[in-house]
Every structure is written in structure tokens, then in C-alpha cells.
Design a protein around this motif. Sequence first.
Motif, PDB file in Angstrom:
ATOM      1  N   GLY A  95       0.801  -1.213   0.000  1.00  0.00           N
ATOM      2  CA  GLY A  95       0.000   0.000   0.000  1.00  0.00           C
ATOM      3  C   GLY A  95       0.835   1.264   0.000  1.00  0.00           C
ATOM      4  O   GLY A  95       0.458   2.273  -0.609  1.00  0.00           O
ATOM      5  N   LYS A  96       1.979   1.239   0.663  1.00  0.00           N
ATOM      6  CA  LYS A  96       2.864   2.409   0.672  1.00  0.00           C
ATOM      7  C   LYS A  96       3.394   2.702  -0.732  1.00  0.00           C
ATOM      8  O   LYS A  96       3.465   3.855  -1.155  1.00  0.00           O
ATOM      9  CB  LYS A  96       4.022   2.179   1.636  1.00  0.00           C
ATOM     10  CG  LYS A  96       3.613   2.193   3.106  1.00  0.00           C
ATOM     11  CD  LYS A  96       4.832   2.010   4.000  1.00  0.00           C
ATOM     12  CE  LYS A  96       4.433   2.051   5.472  1.00  0.00           C
ATOM     13  NZ  LYS A  96       5.606   1.877   6.372  1.00  0.00           N
ATOM     14  N   LEU A  97       3.761   1.646  -1.442  1.00  0.00           N
ATOM     15  CA  LEU A  97       4.247   1.833  -2.805  1.00  0.00           C
ATOM     16  C   LEU A  97       3.143   2.361  -3.710  1.00  0.00           C
ATOM     17  O   LEU A  97       3.344   3.329  -4.453  1.00  0.00           O
ATOM     18  CB  LEU A  97       4.783   0.509  -3.354  1.00  0.00           C
ATOM     19  CG  LEU A  97       5.098   0.477  -4.859  1.00  0.00           C
ATOM     20  CD1 LEU A  97       6.180   1.491  -5.205  1.00  0.00           C
ATOM     21  CD2 LEU A  97       5.501  -0.929  -5.298  1.00  0.00           C
TER      22      LEU A  97
ATOM     23  N   VAL B 173       6.261   6.489 -16.708  1.00  0.00           N
ATOM     24  CA  VAL B 173       6.042   7.296 -15.508  1.00  0.00           C
ATOM     25  C   VAL B 173       5.923   6.402 -14.272  1.00  0.00           C
ATOM     26  O   VAL B 173       6.468   6.706 -13.207  1.00  0.00           O
ATOM     27  CB  VAL B 173       4.782   8.170 -15.666  1.00  0.00           C
ATOM     28  CG1 VAL B 173       4.413   8.832 -14.337  1.00  0.00           C
ATOM     29  CG2 VAL B 173       4.998   9.230 -16.739  1.00  0.00           C
ATOM     30  N   THR B 174       5.222   5.274 -14.423  1.00  0.00           N
ATOM     31  CA  THR B 174       5.052   4.354 -13.301  1.00  0.00           C
ATOM     32  C   THR B 174       6.383   3.742 -12.882  1.00  0.00           C
ATOM     33  O   THR B 174       6.709   3.668 -11.691  1.00  0.00           O
ATOM     34  CB  THR B 174       4.059   3.236 -13.671  1.00  0.00           C
ATOM     35  OG1 THR B 174       2.806   3.824 -14.039  1.00  0.00           O
ATOM     36  CG2 THR B 174       3.846   2.290 -12.502  1.00  0.00           C
ATOM     37  N   ILE B 175       7.177   3.300 -13.851  1.00  0.00           N
ATOM     38  CA  ILE B 175       8.480   2.701 -13.544  1.00  0.00           C
ATOM     39  C   ILE B 175       9.400   3.725 -12.882  1.00  0.00           C
ATOM     40  O   ILE B 175      10.110   3.419 -11.912  1.00  0.00           O
ATOM     41  CB  ILE B 175       9.125   2.142 -14.830  1.00  0.00           C
ATOM     42  CG1 ILE B 175       8.308   0.946 -15.348  1.00  0.00           C
ATOM     43  CG2 ILE B 175      10.574   1.717 -14.570  1.00  0.00           C
ATOM     44  CD1 ILE B 175       8.725   0.464 -16.719  1.00  0.00           C
ATOM     45  N   ALA B 176       9.377   4.960 -13.393  1.00  0.00           N
ATOM     46  CA  ALA B 176      10.180   6.016 -12.780  1.00  0.00           C
ATOM     47  C   ALA B 176       9.756   6.245 -11.332  1.00  0.00           C
ATOM     48  O   ALA B 176      10.592   6.478 -10.440  1.00  0.00           O
ATOM     49  CB  ALA B 176      10.055   7.315 -13.583  1.00  0.00           C
ATOM     50  N   GLY B 177       8.446   6.163 -11.085  1.00  0.00           N
ATOM     51  CA  GLY B 177       7.945   6.320  -9.729  1.00  0.00           C
ATOM     52  C   GLY B 177       8.428   5.233  -8.800  1.00  0.00           C
ATOM     53  O   GLY B 177       8.752   5.487  -7.630  1.00  0.00           O
ATOM     54  N   VAL B 178       8.481   4.000  -9.309  1.00  0.00           N
ATOM     55  CA  VAL B 178       8.986   2.884  -8.496  1.00  0.00           C
ATOM     56  C   VAL B 178      10.449   3.121  -8.121  1.00  0.00           C
ATOM     57  O   VAL B 178      10.857   2.900  -6.976  1.00  0.00           O
ATOM     58  CB  VAL B 178       8.830   1.548  -9.258  1.00  0.00           C
ATOM     59  CG1 VAL B 178       9.529   0.418  -8.497  1.00  0.00           C
ATOM     60  CG2 VAL B 178       7.358   1.220  -9.464  1.00  0.00           C
ATOM     61  N   ILE B 179      11.237   3.588  -9.082  1.00  0.00           N
ATOM     62  CA  ILE B 179      12.658   3.860  -8.816  1.00  0.00           C
ATOM     63  C   ILE B 179      12.809   4.938  -7.759  1.00  0.00           C
ATOM     64  O   ILE B 179      13.599   4.815  -6.809  1.00  0.00           O
ATOM     65  CB  ILE B 179      13.369   4.269 -10.125  1.00  0.00           C
ATOM     66  CG1 ILE B 179      13.368   3.096 -11.109  1.00  0.00           C
ATOM     67  CG2 ILE B 179      14.800   4.739  -9.831  1.00  0.00           C
ATOM     68  CD1 ILE B 179      13.872   3.463 -12.493  1.00  0.00           C
ATOM     69  N   VAL B 180      12.028   6.023  -7.880  1.00  0.00           N
ATOM     70  CA  VAL B 180      12.093   7.107  -6.898  1.00  0.00           C
ATOM     71  C   VAL B 180      11.662   6.596  -5.527  1.00  0.00           C
ATOM     72  O   VAL B 180      12.266   6.953  -4.500  1.00  0.00           O
ATOM     73  CB  VAL B 180      11.210   8.288  -7.341  1.00  0.00           C
ATOM     74  CG1 VAL B 180      11.121   9.336  -6.235  1.00  0.00           C
ATOM     75  CG2 VAL B 180      11.757   8.911  -8.619  1.00  0.00           C
ATOM     76  N   TYR B 181      10.649   5.756  -5.497  1.00  0.00           N
ATOM     77  CA  TYR B 181      10.171   5.221  -4.218  1.00  0.00           C
ATOM     78  C   TYR B 181      11.255   4.395  -3.530  1.00  0.00           C
ATOM     79  O   TYR B 181      11.465   4.510  -2.314  1.00  0.00           O
ATOM     80  CB  TYR B 181       8.927   4.363  -4.444  1.00  0.00           C
ATOM     81  CG  TYR B 181       8.445   3.668  -3.185  1.00  0.00           C
ATOM     82  CD1 TYR B 181       7.687   4.353  -2.237  1.00  0.00           C
ATOM     83  CD2 TYR B 181       8.749   2.334  -2.942  1.00  0.00           C
ATOM     84  CE1 TYR B 181       7.252   3.727  -1.076  1.00  0.00           C
ATOM     85  CE2 TYR B 181       8.322   1.693  -1.782  1.00  0.00           C
ATOM     86  CZ  TYR B 181       7.569   2.404  -0.856  1.00  0.00           C
ATOM     87  OH  TYR B 181       7.152   1.773   0.288  1.00  0.00           O
TER      88      TYR B 181
ATOM     89  N   ALA C 107       4.489  10.166   3.852  1.00  0.00           N
ATOM     90  CA  ALA C 107       4.856   9.407   2.662  1.00  0.00           C
ATOM     91  C   ALA C 107       5.311  10.286   1.509  1.00  0.00           C
ATOM     92  O   ALA C 107       5.645   9.781   0.441  1.00  0.00           O
ATOM     93  CB  ALA C 107       3.671   8.547   2.200  1.00  0.00           C
ATOM     94  N   PHE C 108       5.319  11.598   1.699  1.00  0.00           N
ATOM     95  CA  PHE C 108       5.760  12.509   0.647  1.00  0.00           C
ATOM     96  C   PHE C 108       6.526  13.646   1.318  1.00  0.00           C
ATOM     97  O   PHE C 108       6.628  13.703   2.540  1.00  0.00           O
ATOM     98  CB  PHE C 108       4.544  13.023  -0.146  1.00  0.00           C
ATOM     99  CG  PHE C 108       4.864  13.456  -1.540  1.00  0.00           C
ATOM    100  CD1 PHE C 108       5.410  12.567  -2.454  1.00  0.00           C
ATOM    101  CD2 PHE C 108       4.623  14.751  -1.962  1.00  0.00           C
ATOM    102  CE1 PHE C 108       5.702  12.965  -3.750  1.00  0.00           C
ATOM    103  CE2 PHE C 108       4.903  15.157  -3.254  1.00  0.00           C
ATOM    104  CZ  PHE C 108       5.453  14.252  -4.148  1.00  0.00           C
ATOM    105  N   PHE C 109       7.078  14.534   0.547  1.00  0.00           N
ATOM    106  CA  PHE C 109       7.917  15.598   1.077  1.00  0.00           C
ATOM    107  C   PHE C 109       7.137  16.464   2.064  1.00  0.00           C
ATOM    108  O   PHE C 109       6.063  16.973   1.755  1.00  0.00           O
ATOM    109  CB  PHE C 109       8.486  16.419  -0.071  1.00  0.00           C
ATOM    110  CG  PHE C 109       9.265  15.584  -1.046  1.00  0.00           C
ATOM    111  CD1 PHE C 109      10.544  15.143  -0.742  1.00  0.00           C
ATOM    112  CD2 PHE C 109       8.703  15.197  -2.263  1.00  0.00           C
ATOM    113  CE1 PHE C 109      11.261  14.357  -1.630  1.00  0.00           C
ATOM    114  CE2 PHE C 109       9.413  14.405  -3.151  1.00  0.00           C
ATOM    115  CZ  PHE C 109      10.687  13.974  -2.836  1.00  0.00           C
TER     116      PHE C 109
END
Length: 441
Positions: free
Chosen positions: A88-90, A422-430, A316-318
Amino acid sequence: MKQPELSRRISLLQATAINMTDMVGIGPFIVLSLVATTMHGPGFLYAWVAGAVLSFIDAMVWSELGATFPMAGGSYNFLKEGFGPRTGKLMSFLFVWQTMIQAPLVIASAAIGFAHYAGYILPLGFWGTKAVSGGMVLLIIFMLYRKIETIGRISVLLWMGVLVTMAWIIGGGIAHGRFMEPIRHVNDGLQLNYAFATALGMASVKTVYSYLGYYNVCHLGGEITRPEKNIPRSMLISIAGISVLYLCMNISVASVLPQDQIEQSSFVVSEFIEALMGSTAAKIGTVLILWVAFASVFSATLGYSRIPYAAAKDGAFFSVFARLHPTKNFPHVSLLVLGGVAFVFSLLFKIKEVIDAILAMRIMIQFIAQAVGLMLLSRRNGRTFFKWHMPLYPIPVILAILIWACIFISTGPHMMLAGLTVTIAGVIVYVIKSRLPVRHL
């Protein structure tokens, strides 16, 4: 010193007004010609029906989740609760991640459409169009920089303008005397084959874009009175009302203008009014259409500004996005950042470039994953856990997932790839963020 908090001040009437003004933006006036061109015949009305059906089905998912988790941020909370502590956090982070891109795109698309339609009254040229679209975003930020009860009253006023505009357009078609002609000929040349299914899918991408916003009230869940009842009611009332308005508007236009003119026009509704009442009335009608576009951007920006705030408040965010205005009690940092990005986008893109991109980016995380999360919640906690219950569960959830998957495919390979990227980039940032000390948030 007590920290400022969101307050529940938005009534059912105001929530419905916010939803409907978000839904009826510049979208239906811009995409009417695009849908007609894609379907190439009177059967283009079916694409508007398809958009309404999907909205009703998906709204049942939103209603169960919104009534049960009435907090600021909407889908952020739904994904976090649905997928459990770890996944859920991801998922919730990915939603906020794509919101930081697609929310400004939504705002910018309405602003760009506003500037485009303003060209009917006064040709603006390239730089004039950019100045109008960018200036509109700045004005919206200024108007939203105030208390929520004031915004609720402004929303009702803007909503009244939306209803007056739609009533005039529809009334013009009825008074013309040929209102039923497009319905009588809706099946002319229609063949239920692969080509029709493909065209319907591509056209539905555009009509669904025009219906988006029925869930805006969920993003404002922490500010809605009696949310367990008013959130579902406001969504279902909004969709029912807008579906009737959209169908009647399209029928009115098709009863006056020939199919070729509808497909080729850049200002189809303005030309419709001109054909009935002359150029002066058309200019007045265009001003009302611009009112509608402005109201939509106002409502959409209001809802989106609560998403980064909710995630930041949850850790969970800045953390800077968790700040509320010290006296007006609204997330001013989130509003300013999203508005600033939208301002830049409004200067860079064209309207047709952003419609498919908006849907492709949000379908996987916000719509499909959210529906899956609802089913996971039902399995873990039982159906009695929810404060509102959809009929025939789980059929509407399964249908929503299947239809959204088809819409995603209909956006085309380039937009599908953009959404996945965009989704893959988000996973990397997470992953990177999760390995940083908490103080870096």
C-alpha cells in the motif's frame, strides 16, 4: 499552539456543484468534434453513452471507498488501505507521483482549451493564446487562496453559470424543431463489427475525459459534511445530471449542424449558436463556454491540491506539502506547486496532446489498482466494513477493471508506453526515497 486543521464545511449541494463544474469543463466543447470525426456518423452518440456507463460503474468503486475513508487525498488513502501496510505504501506513493504530473496536465488542458475557444471572439495568435492560458492558471490560484467555506460558495455560483450555459445550448436545439432527428438516424450505416468497436474505443477515450471529475469530492473527503452519505450521493447525482446534459447538447448540435461541419469545426458549439441566433449571440455563448471552462479548472485545482498534502501529512511525501495556511487552513504549498507546474504546462502543450496522456497516466494506478484494492479490502475485512454498498458486488468492480483496461489500450502504444514509463520512474524514486533517512522527506 494548536495546528490548523481541515474543517468539514462542504455540504451536499456544494459537493455536487464542485463535482459538476469539474466535469463540465472545456472538454465536451473541444472533444465533440473529435468524437464525431472518430465515429464518422450519427453513431457518435454511442461514445457519449459509453462514457456515462463507465462513469456510473466506476463511481460505485469510488463511493464505497470514499464513504469509508473520508479523508483528504482520496485515492492516496484508498490505495494505502486496499493494498495493506507494505504494498500500500508503494501504490499510494505512485499515485501521488503521477498526480504531480497528470494533475497539472489536467489543469493545463482546461486552460489551453479556454484560450483556444477565446479565439472565436478575438483571434489571439500564438503568444496571445499562451498568455491567456497561463494567465488563467494564475487567476485560479489567486481565487483558491482562501477559506474552504468561501470556496464552497464560489463553486455554487460557478455551477449556476454551467447550468445556464448548458440549458441555453440544449434549449436552442429543442426550439429549432429537429431535436429528435439525430436519435432517429443514430443507427444509419451502423455495422457492429471490429471497425465499429475500435472506433468506439478510440472515441470513448475522448468522452471519458469529458466525464472525469465525478470523483473530485473524494479528494476533499476531509472537508465534506456527513461524508458516508454525501460523497456517494454527490457523485451519482453529478454523473446522472452530466450524462443527460452531454447527450442533449450533442443531440442539439447534431440537429442543427451537418455532420461534416461538426467534424471539421474548431468552435463547433459557437458555430451552432451562430447558426441559430446570429454572431452576437454566438459571442455571448462563447463567453458562457469560457465561464464553464474557468469553473472546471477552479474545481479540479481545488481537489488536486489536497492529494500531495494528504500524502505529506502521512509521512509518505515531502513534508513541505503538509503545511496548511496559518489562518485560512488550506494546503497552500501544494496549491502553489501544482499551480506552478500547470502554468508551465499551459505554455508548452496543445490540447490534443494532453487528453490521451492524462488517461494513460492515471488508468493503471488510480482506476484499475484502486478497484483491485477494493476487492482486497473486501476479502480481508468483509463487506460489512464499508459505509456504503454497491449493488451486485463484485460485478461492477470487475466491469470497471475490464473497461478501463480497454480504454488504456485505446490510448495507443505511445501513450501506453508513456504511462508505463512514468510508473516505472515512480517505483525507482520510491526505492531511493525509502532508503533515505526520514529527515530527507
